[in-house]
Write an enzyme that holds these catalytic residues in place. Structure first.
Site, PDB file in Angstrom:
ATOM      1  N   TYR A 194      44.907  45.092  42.717  1.00 43.56           N
ATOM      2  CA  TYR A 194      45.098  44.697  41.222  1.00 43.56           C
ATOM      3  C   TYR A 194      44.363  45.202  41.136  1.00 43.56           C
ATOM      4  CZ  TYR A 194      44.109  41.005  37.461  1.00 43.56           C
ATOM      5  OH  TYR A 194      44.130  40.409  36.694  1.00 43.56           O
ATOM      6  N   ASP A 216      39.186  52.363  41.501  1.00 46.34           N
ATOM      7  CA  ASP A 216      39.193  51.429  40.918  1.00 46.34           C
ATOM      8  C   ASP A 216      38.050  50.586  41.541  1.00 46.34           C
ATOM      9  OD1 ASP A 216      39.483  48.981  39.211  1.00 46.34           O
ATOM     10  OD2 ASP A 216      41.369  48.357  39.612  1.00 46.34           O
ATOM     11  N   LYS A 272      32.310  43.896  36.228  1.00 52.59           N
ATOM     12  CA  LYS A 272      32.072  42.626  36.609  1.00 52.59           C
ATOM     13  C   LYS A 272      30.180  43.239  36.522  1.00 52.59           C
ATOM     14  CE  LYS A 272      36.156  40.984  39.101  1.00 52.59           C
ATOM     15  NZ  LYS A 272      37.586  41.821  38.733  1.00 52.59           N
TER      16      LYS A 272
END
Ligand SMILES: *Cc1c(COP(=O)(O)O)cnc(C)c1O
Length: 424
Positions: free
Chosen positions: A144, A239, A267
């Site tokens: 994702y 990522d 995050k």
């Protein structure tokens, strides 16, 4: 005080917000209970509007590595608030964070801050395309990368190598520029490079895939991605929005010793405030506007509050803290694993808690590296486990594919309380 039950709040919310939520994974879709409405939190505990508290293993889906309301972060945020919270101009706070990060991460020279992981990925892809002057991106099934159009793509059901959008609203033309390959499959990656000579701008990968379960990859596979991109004049994008500052300060790049060309963060980098970042060597980063031809901008980018929150969080993450985090996660792993085996004559004995550092996942099979190996029973296995934990005052993300997060606030004291709640 008016009693604000989750049911009444969710009803009200559904009338004015699509599906009642601002991000789909909060919706408890498919579960026989409405979402809890969280009113406050501290340490490893969240409390809902009905006054019930839960030991939290969602931790805002990862950012809160120090736990809720870490006192140092809170104090820094309070002082920052007294100075002002947005200037749309140069300020010293992002410089401090950028300086701290570039001095600690040997594989980057420069960094640019944005507001979310999605935004970071969006810019990383444009940057890779701008640098290589190529248009295709190779992405793995099960990774994702935020809700960027070109990343909401799955393997096509027809001809091998074709791809289609996994969301409505994404034009076919965009889907065609994303090549989809299964994780753990070197030969499929090689074939893509053969079929699309000089067209692939970059491979993007979660070096620790943790958004469709937890799928740690073989080191040789990640190494292969490094080599194949180099040989073909493509870039490698790690990522690290979820793995960055979690599996180690330098994320998987540090842990594996594999150097990507571009890294994306999110995050933890904002400590719970909205921050994302793109980082790379100067030769790549200087393709970005205003000095380079690749455009990128943001009204609230490098927001001073978010910068202070990120810096106050990351400054606390030294080697000792990473060791402690692993100890916390290991204690929790042992506690829950033991409970899974023994609870109600082995009701959950077929479910395993798999762990990578402070990330974990519940699954009935060990050693899975690609999503095609995930058992079809994943969701039906998950529901009774989720409901049992919720009822016992233990909160995990309300979806079988999401991982769990342990923080530094999950101390021995919390483990003792967890034991009590599990066996009660
Ligand atoms: C969470 C995540 C994103 C998206 O970040 P947002 O801040 O939710 O937009 C992208 N990539 C990975 C690996 C993530 O875990």
């Amino acid at each position: 005080m008016i009693k604000r039950t989750a049911e009444s709040l969710f009803e009200a919310s559904k009338k004015i917000v699509p599906g009642g939520v601002h991000s789909p994974v909060r919706s408890f879709k498919g579960l026989p209970v409405v979402p809890r409405f969280i009113e406050k939190a501290e340490g490893a505990t969240i409390t809902d509007t009905e006054g019930k508290n839960y030991i939290d293993f969602c931790m805002s889906f990862g950012p809160l590595i120090l736990g809720h309301q870490n006192p140092v972060v809170k104090n820094e945020l309070k002082s920052a608030l007294d100075r002002g919270w947005s200037y749309g101009a140069c300020e010293p706070y992002s410089l401090e964070l950028a300086d701290f990060l570039t001095s600690k991460l040997p594989f980057i020279d420069q960094i640019r801050f944005v507001n979310s992981g999605t935004e970071a990925v969006m810019t990383a892809l444009r940057l890779a395309r701008g640098v290589t002057k190529r248009s295709k991106i190779l992405k793995f099934n099960g990774c994702y990368h935020g809700h960027v159009d070109s990343m909401l793509i799955k393997a096509g059901s027809g001809l091998a190598g074709t791809s289609t959008a996994s969301s409505a609203g994404i034009p076919e033309g965009i889907a065609q520029d994303t090549l989809i390959v299964e994780l753990d499959d070197e030969s499929a990656v090689s074939k893509c490079f053969q079929d699309h000579t000089d067209q692939i701008a970059a491979i993007i990968v979660e070096p620790l895939p943790a958004n469709n379960g937890l799928l740690p990859q073989r080191q040789e596979f990640l190494k292969f991605l490094r080599e194949v991109t180099k040989q073909n004049g493509s870039l490698l994008i790690f990522d690290e929005v979820i793995s960055g500052f979690r599996v180690a300060f330098g994320g998987m790049a540090e842990l594996t010793g594999i150097t990507p060309d571009i890294v994306t963060y999110g995050k933890i980098i904002g400590g719970g405030l909205p921050v994302g970042a793109i980082a790379a060597k100067k030769t790549i980063m200087e393709h970005l506007a205003p000095i380079g031809p690749v455009y990128q901008a943001g009204t609230l980018s490098a927001n001073p509050l978010a910068m202070v929150g990120g810096l106050a969080t990351l400054k606390q993450m030294d080697d000792k803290q990473y060791k402690q985090l692993d100890t916390n996660a290991s204690l929790i792993h042992n506690t829950i694993s033991e409970w899974l085996l023994g609870f109600e004559k082995g009701r959950f004995k077929d479910i395993k808690m798999v762990r990578f550092g402070s990330l974990f996942w519940f699954i009935s099979k060990d050693g899975i590296r690609s999503i095609d190996q995930i058992p079809a029973s994943l969701s039906s296995d998950f529901e009774p486990l989720f409901m049992t934990l919720l009822q016992k005052g233990i909160y995990i993300a309300p979806n079988a594919w999401e991982v769990g997060f342990v923080s530094l606030a999950h101390t021995q004291e919390v483990v003792d309380e967890l034991k009590k709640r599990l066996w009660n």
